[in-house]
Design a protein around this motif. Structure first.
Motif, short mmCIF file in Angstrom:
data_model
loop_
_atom_site.label_atom_id
_atom_site.label_comp_id
_atom_site.label_asym_id
_atom_site.label_seq_id
_atom_site.Cartn_x
_atom_site.Cartn_y
_atom_site.Cartn_z
N TYR A 97 0.99 -1.35 0.30
CA TYR A 97 0.00 -0.07 0.02
C TYR A 97 0.66 1.27 0.00
CZ TYR A 97 -4.24 -2.71 0.75
OH TYR A 97 -5.35 -3.49 0.60
N TYR A 98 0.60 2.10 -0.74
CA TYR A 98 1.28 3.36 -0.97
C TYR A 98 0.58 4.64 -0.80
CZ TYR A 98 4.40 0.39 -3.68
OH TYR A 98 5.48 -0.59 -3.97
N CYS A 99 1.14 5.31 0.08
CA CYS A 99 0.27 6.80 0.19
C CYS A 99 0.69 7.76 -0.95
CB CYS A 99 0.85 7.33 1.57
SG CYS A 99 0.41 9.16 1.63
N ALA A 100 -0.09 8.73 -1.43
CA ALA A 100 0.22 9.39 -2.60
C ALA A 100 -0.31 10.67 -2.39
CB ALA A 100 -0.26 8.96 -3.65
N ALA A 101 0.17 11.50 -3.13
CA ALA A 101 -0.20 13.31 -2.71
C ALA A 101 -0.04 13.79 -4.25
CB ALA A 101 0.75 14.17 -1.84
N SER A 102 -1.00 14.63 -4.49
CA SER A 102 -1.23 15.27 -5.69
C SER A 102 -1.81 16.78 -5.73
CB SER A 102 -2.10 14.35 -6.81
OG SER A 102 -2.29 15.10 -7.91
N LEU A 103 -1.36 17.73 -6.36
CA LEU A 103 -1.75 19.13 -6.71
C LEU A 103 -2.95 19.08 -7.39
CD1 LEU A 103 1.44 21.19 -6.41
CD2 LEU A 103 -0.32 21.40 -4.85
N ARG A 104 -3.24 18.01 -8.09
CA ARG A 104 -4.60 18.12 -8.59
C ARG A 104 -5.78 17.89 -7.70
NH1 ARG A 104 -4.40 16.14 -14.36
NH2 ARG A 104 -2.43 16.15 -15.18
N PRO A 105 -6.97 18.47 -7.83
CA PRO A 105 -7.90 18.49 -6.93
C PRO A 105 -8.45 16.93 -6.78
CG PRO A 105 -8.90 19.29 -8.99
CD PRO A 105 -7.31 19.10 -9.27
N PHE A 106 -8.08 16.16 -7.50
CA PHE A 106 -8.53 14.75 -7.30
C PHE A 106 -7.66 13.62 -8.31
CE2 PHE A 106 -11.01 13.86 -11.23
CZ PHE A 106 -11.42 15.19 -11.54
N LEU A 107 -7.63 12.62 -7.60
CA LEU A 107 -7.04 11.56 -8.26
C LEU A 107 -7.80 10.50 -9.15
CD1 LEU A 107 -4.92 10.45 -5.01
CD2 LEU A 107 -3.95 11.77 -7.15
N VAL A 108 -6.97 10.16 -10.39
CA VAL A 108 -7.93 9.40 -11.06
C VAL A 108 -7.05 8.01 -11.27
CG1 VAL A 108 -8.73 8.93 -13.42
CG2 VAL A 108 -8.91 11.05 -12.33
N SER A 109 -5.63 8.25 -11.50
CA SER A 109 -4.77 7.21 -11.46
C SER A 109 -3.35 7.55 -11.11
CB SER A 109 -4.50 6.82 -13.22
OG SER A 109 -3.83 7.81 -13.71
N ARG A 110 -2.51 6.70 -11.01
CA ARG A 110 -1.25 6.57 -10.56
C ARG A 110 -0.35 7.99 -11.36
NH1 ARG A 110 2.67 1.73 -12.17
NH2 ARG A 110 4.18 3.11 -11.29
N TYR A 111 -0.64 8.30 -12.63
CA TYR A 111 -0.30 9.27 -13.37
C TYR A 111 -0.43 10.76 -12.89
CZ TYR A 111 0.85 5.47 -16.33
OH TYR A 111 1.00 3.93 -16.62
N ASP A 112 -1.47 10.71 -12.01
CA ASP A 112 -1.56 12.07 -11.40
C ASP A 112 -1.08 12.34 -10.07
OD1 ASP A 112 -5.38 11.07 -11.74
OD2 ASP A 112 -4.04 12.38 -13.19
N VAL A 113 -0.06 11.64 -9.75
CA VAL A 113 0.55 11.62 -8.37
C VAL A 113 1.88 12.14 -8.78
CG1 VAL A 113 1.71 10.02 -6.61
CG2 VAL A 113 -0.49 9.53 -7.42
N GLN A 114 2.43 13.08 -7.68
CA GLN A 114 3.32 13.81 -7.56
C GLN A 114 4.43 13.39 -6.59
OE1 GLN A 114 0.69 16.67 -7.79
NE2 GLN A 114 0.95 16.00 -10.04
N TYR A 115 3.86 12.72 -5.50
CA TYR A 115 4.65 12.42 -4.36
C TYR A 115 4.13 10.97 -3.99
CZ TYR A 115 6.14 17.25 -4.16
OH TYR A 115 6.62 18.45 -4.83
N TRP A 116 5.17 9.97 -3.61
CA TRP A 116 4.70 8.84 -3.31
C TRP A 116 5.46 8.43 -1.89
CZ3 TRP A 116 1.39 5.72 -5.69
CH2 TRP A 116 1.00 5.89 -6.96
N GLY A 117 5.17 7.72 -1.19
CA GLY A 117 5.34 7.08 0.00
C GLY A 117 6.33 5.68 -0.43
N GLN A 118 7.05 5.18 0.51
CA GLN A 118 7.77 4.12 0.12
C GLN A 118 7.05 2.82 0.13
OE1 GLN A 118 7.78 5.10 3.12
NE2 GLN A 118 7.47 3.65 4.62
#
Length: 126
Positions: A97-118
């Motif tokens: 399981y990965y935590c993810a952060a995005s400056l987009r208002p919502f997530l659709v897929s992994r390609y929307d993510v700017q920051y990932w946890g380990q």
């Protein structure tokens, strides 16, 4: 430096519960609630999939159908943290399981993510 650190994974029997935590640190996250935050998971041989998210800045939550009614995502802006409460776990929930952060208002897929946890391993035994 922006960093997401997950904790709380482990081994649990089917029907059990786990709570994952993700702590965001760094100046990047000084406006934490401006980030859409999500939890993805990836099982061996499968694509990384979005299981839950908190939209920015509304805080509206969305879930994958496979976890709806069993998982709950929450966000604590004061602690720059996001959580995933997982109940009634099933063997098919086994994944990293990965935590993810995005400056987009919502997530659709992994390609929307700017920051990932380990990532943190969750294993559900039958």
């Amino acid at each position: 430096q922006a960093q997401l650190v997950e904790s709380g994974g482990g081994l649990v029997q089917a029907g059990g519960s786990l709570r994952l935590s993700c702590a965001a640190s760094g100046r990047t996250f000084s406006t934490f609630t401006n980030y859409a935050m999500g939890w993805f998971r990836q099982a061996p041989g499968k694509e990384r999939e979005l299981v839950a998210q908190v939209r920015a800045p509304s805080g509206i939550t969305n879930y994958a159908d496979s976890v709806k009614g069993r998982f709950t995502i929450s966000r604590n802006g004061a602690k720059n943290a996001v959580y995933l409460q997982m109940n009634s776990l099933k063997p098919e929930d086994t994944a990293v399981y990965y935590c993810a952060a995005s400056l987009r208002p919502f997530l659709v897929s992994r390609y929307d993510v700017q920051y990932w946890g380990q990532g943190t391993q969750v294993t559900v035994s039958s």
